[in-house]
Write a protein that holds these residues in place. Structure first.
Motif, PDB file in Angstrom:
ATOM      1  N   LYS A   6       0.841  -1.191   0.000  1.00  0.00           N
ATOM      2  CA  LYS A   6       0.000   0.000   0.000  1.00  0.00           C
ATOM      3  C   LYS A   6       0.877   1.242   0.000  1.00  0.00           C
ATOM      4  O   LYS A   6       1.912   1.287   0.658  1.00  0.00           O
ATOM      5  CB  LYS A   6      -0.908   0.011   1.219  1.00  0.00           C
ATOM      6  CG  LYS A   6      -1.888  -1.143   1.207  1.00  0.00           C
ATOM      7  CD  LYS A   6      -2.868  -0.991   2.334  1.00  0.00           C
ATOM      8  CE  LYS A   6      -3.736  -2.187   2.461  1.00  0.00           C
ATOM      9  NZ  LYS A   6      -4.718  -2.394   1.482  1.00  0.00           N
ATOM     10  N   ILE A   7       0.447   2.251  -0.740  1.00  0.00           N
ATOM     11  CA  ILE A   7       1.166   3.512  -0.768  1.00  0.00           C
ATOM     12  C   ILE A   7       1.056   4.194   0.579  1.00  0.00           C
ATOM     13  O   ILE A   7       2.020   4.714   1.113  1.00  0.00           O
ATOM     14  CB  ILE A   7       0.611   4.420  -1.884  1.00  0.00           C
ATOM     15  CG1 ILE A   7       0.888   3.783  -3.244  1.00  0.00           C
ATOM     16  CG2 ILE A   7       1.240   5.803  -1.806  1.00  0.00           C
ATOM     17  CD1 ILE A   7       0.250   4.502  -4.400  1.00  0.00           C
ATOM     18  N   TYR A   8      -0.136   4.191   1.147  1.00  0.00           N
ATOM     19  CA  TYR A   8      -0.368   4.794   2.455  1.00  0.00           C
ATOM     20  C   TYR A   8      -0.539   3.673   3.459  1.00  0.00           C
ATOM     21  O   TYR A   8      -1.397   2.828   3.299  1.00  0.00           O
ATOM     22  CB  TYR A   8      -1.630   5.668   2.446  1.00  0.00           C
ATOM     23  CG  TYR A   8      -1.570   6.768   1.432  1.00  0.00           C
ATOM     24  CD1 TYR A   8      -0.737   7.854   1.632  1.00  0.00           C
ATOM     25  CD2 TYR A   8      -2.324   6.731   0.282  1.00  0.00           C
ATOM     26  CE1 TYR A   8      -0.661   8.872   0.708  1.00  0.00           C
ATOM     27  CE2 TYR A   8      -2.260   7.745  -0.655  1.00  0.00           C
ATOM     28  CZ  TYR A   8      -1.424   8.817  -0.431  1.00  0.00           C
ATOM     29  OH  TYR A   8      -1.359   9.819  -1.341  1.00  0.00           O
ATOM     30  N   GLY A   9       0.268   3.667   4.494  1.00  0.00           N
ATOM     31  CA  GLY A   9       0.190   2.617   5.499  1.00  0.00           C
ATOM     32  C   GLY A   9      -1.101   2.703   6.285  1.00  0.00           C
ATOM     33  O   GLY A   9      -1.628   3.782   6.516  1.00  0.00           O
ATOM     34  N   GLU A  10      -1.591   1.555   6.709  1.00  0.00           N
ATOM     35  CA  GLU A  10      -2.792   1.532   7.538  1.00  0.00           C
ATOM     36  C   GLU A  10      -2.407   1.791   8.981  1.00  0.00           C
ATOM     37  O   GLU A  10      -1.268   1.583   9.388  1.00  0.00           O
ATOM     38  CB  GLU A  10      -3.484   0.181   7.416  1.00  0.00           C
ATOM     39  CG  GLU A  10      -4.100  -0.036   6.054  1.00  0.00           C
ATOM     40  CD  GLU A  10      -4.912  -1.303   5.996  1.00  0.00           C
ATOM     41  OE1 GLU A  10      -5.271  -1.847   7.053  1.00  0.00           O
ATOM     42  OE2 GLU A  10      -5.172  -1.756   4.886  1.00  0.00           O
ATOM     43  N   LEU A  11      -3.354   2.221   9.754  1.00  0.00           N
ATOM     44  CA  LEU A  11      -3.118   2.486  11.168  1.00  0.00           C
ATOM     45  C   LEU A  11      -2.925   1.174  11.914  1.00  0.00           C
ATOM     46  O   LEU A  11      -3.617   0.202  11.658  1.00  0.00           O
ATOM     47  CB  LEU A  11      -4.318   3.213  11.772  1.00  0.00           C
ATOM     48  CG  LEU A  11      -4.656   4.567  11.185  1.00  0.00           C
ATOM     49  CD1 LEU A  11      -5.943   5.082  11.801  1.00  0.00           C
ATOM     50  CD2 LEU A  11      -3.541   5.550  11.425  1.00  0.00           C
ATOM     51  N   ARG A  12      -1.974   1.153  12.823  1.00  0.00           N
ATOM     52  CA  ARG A  12      -1.816  -0.005  13.701  1.00  0.00           C
ATOM     53  C   ARG A  12      -2.886   0.075  14.785  1.00  0.00           C
ATOM     54  O   ARG A  12      -3.461   1.130  15.028  1.00  0.00           O
ATOM     55  CB  ARG A  12      -0.418  -0.010  14.305  1.00  0.00           C
ATOM     56  CG  ARG A  12       0.667  -0.242  13.267  1.00  0.00           C
ATOM     57  CD  ARG A  12       2.011  -0.485  13.917  1.00  0.00           C
ATOM     58  NE  ARG A  12       2.356   0.500  14.921  1.00  0.00           N
ATOM     59  CZ  ARG A  12       3.123   1.562  14.701  1.00  0.00           C
ATOM     60  NH1 ARG A  12       3.613   1.787  13.510  1.00  0.00           N
ATOM     61  NH2 ARG A  12       3.406   2.402  15.677  1.00  0.00           N
ATOM     62  N   ALA A  13      -3.117  -1.032  15.449  1.00  0.00           N
ATOM     63  CA  ALA A  13      -4.197  -1.114  16.438  1.00  0.00           C
ATOM     64  C   ALA A  13      -4.076  -0.043  17.510  1.00  0.00           C
ATOM     65  O   ALA A  13      -5.071   0.491  17.969  1.00  0.00           O
ATOM     66  CB  ALA A  13      -4.215  -2.497  17.081  1.00  0.00           C
ATOM     67  N   GLU A  14      -2.867   0.297  17.915  1.00  0.00           N
ATOM     68  CA  GLU A  14      -2.701   1.273  18.992  1.00  0.00           C
ATOM     69  C   GLU A  14      -2.719   2.718  18.505  1.00  0.00           C
ATOM     70  O   GLU A  14      -2.545   3.626  19.295  1.00  0.00           O
ATOM     71  CB  GLU A  14      -1.407   0.981  19.774  1.00  0.00           C
ATOM     72  CG  GLU A  14      -0.143   1.158  18.976  1.00  0.00           C
ATOM     73  CD  GLU A  14       0.271  -0.077  18.165  1.00  0.00           C
ATOM     74  OE1 GLU A  14       1.362  -0.035  17.581  1.00  0.00           O
ATOM     75  OE2 GLU A  14      -0.479  -1.050  18.102  1.00  0.00           O
ATOM     76  N   GLU A  15      -2.915   2.956  17.233  1.00  0.00           N
ATOM     77  CA  GLU A  15      -2.866   4.309  16.674  1.00  0.00           C
ATOM     78  C   GLU A  15      -4.197   4.740  16.082  1.00  0.00           C
ATOM     79  O   GLU A  15      -4.251   5.233  14.973  1.00  0.00           O
ATOM     80  CB  GLU A  15      -1.796   4.385  15.587  1.00  0.00           C
ATOM     81  CG  GLU A  15      -0.397   4.158  16.064  1.00  0.00           C
ATOM     82  CD  GLU A  15       0.580   4.194  14.932  1.00  0.00           C
ATOM     83  OE1 GLU A  15       0.204   3.872  13.792  1.00  0.00           O
ATOM     84  OE2 GLU A  15       1.734   4.552  15.164  1.00  0.00           O
ATOM     85  N   HIS A  16      -5.223   4.627  16.807  1.00  0.00           N
ATOM     86  CA  HIS A  16      -6.551   4.932  16.285  1.00  0.00           C
ATOM     87  C   HIS A  16      -6.917   6.395  16.489  1.00  0.00           C
ATOM     88  O   HIS A  16      -8.019   6.701  16.905  1.00  0.00           O
ATOM     89  CB  HIS A  16      -7.589   4.039  16.946  1.00  0.00           C
ATOM     90  CG  HIS A  16      -7.478   2.618  16.533  1.00  0.00           C
ATOM     91  ND1 HIS A  16      -8.526   1.760  16.603  1.00  0.00           N
ATOM     92  CD2 HIS A  16      -6.469   1.883  16.036  1.00  0.00           C
ATOM     93  CE1 HIS A  16      -8.165   0.568  16.183  1.00  0.00           C
ATOM     94  NE2 HIS A  16      -6.918   0.624  15.844  1.00  0.00           N
ATOM     95  N   LYS A  17      -6.014   7.301  16.218  1.00  0.00           N
ATOM     96  CA  LYS A  17      -6.333   8.720  16.359  1.00  0.00           C
ATOM     97  C   LYS A  17      -7.304   9.126  15.269  1.00  0.00           C
ATOM     98  O   LYS A  17      -7.157   8.750  14.105  1.00  0.00           O
ATOM     99  CB  LYS A  17      -5.073   9.571  16.276  1.00  0.00           C
ATOM    100  CG  LYS A  17      -4.182   9.413  17.468  1.00  0.00           C
ATOM    101  CD  LYS A  17      -3.025  10.373  17.395  1.00  0.00           C
ATOM    102  CE  LYS A  17      -2.165  10.227  18.620  1.00  0.00           C
ATOM    103  NZ  LYS A  17      -0.993  11.096  18.546  1.00  0.00           N
ATOM    104  N   ILE A  18      -8.281   9.896  15.662  1.00  0.00           N
ATOM    105  CA  ILE A  18      -9.313  10.302  14.711  1.00  0.00           C
ATOM    106  C   ILE A  18      -8.723  11.146  13.581  1.00  0.00           C
ATOM    107  O   ILE A  18      -9.151  11.041  12.437  1.00  0.00           O
ATOM    108  CB  ILE A  18     -10.484  11.017  15.425  1.00  0.00           C
ATOM    109  CG1 ILE A  18     -11.678  11.142  14.480  1.00  0.00           C
ATOM    110  CG2 ILE A  18     -10.048  12.344  16.001  1.00  0.00           C
ATOM    111  CD1 ILE A  18     -12.950  11.571  15.169  1.00  0.00           C
TER     112      ILE A  18
END
Length: 109
Positions: A6-18
């Motif tokens: 992916k070009i843009y990484g997905e959020l990790r479980a601990e990084e759920h900032k809105i």
């Protein structure tokens, strides 16, 4: 580039900032080829919610009660019901996007 990267990484479980989820949502809308006005409307409504909810920094802190408080806030400012419904429709799509990515629990809105 490896297949499936992916070009843009997905959020990790601990990084759920809105704010991180919102940026990913805006990039997603860009990639889908939405009309410019449509993209601007999503940006406006999502950012207005984020500005109001600045104390709720992570998506797991956003609950139906918080959404109800936001809608009551908008109504108390004299915003017409149809405009509040429009804002809610745009926020619902954002929250559904977050749910589809596993960033937050499904909310019935």
């Amino acid at each position: 580039m490896p297949r499936g990267r992916k070009i843009y990484g997905e959020l990790r479980a601990e990084e759920h900032k809105i704010t991180d989820a919102a940026e990913e949502f805006f990039r997603h809308n860009e990639a889908k080829g939405l009309a410019e006005e449509c993209k601007k409307t999503y940006i406006r409504h999502v950012n207005a919610f984020i500005k109001w909810a600045d104390e709720y920094l992570t998506l797991d802190e956003i609950t139906p009660k918080v959404i109800d408080e936001y809608l009551a806030f908008k109504m108390s400012k004299g915003i017409k019901a149809v405009s509040v419904a429009t804002a809610m429709r745009h926020l619902r799509r954002f929250f559904n996007f977050c749910n589809s990515r596993g960033y937050m629990e499904d909310m019935i809105l």
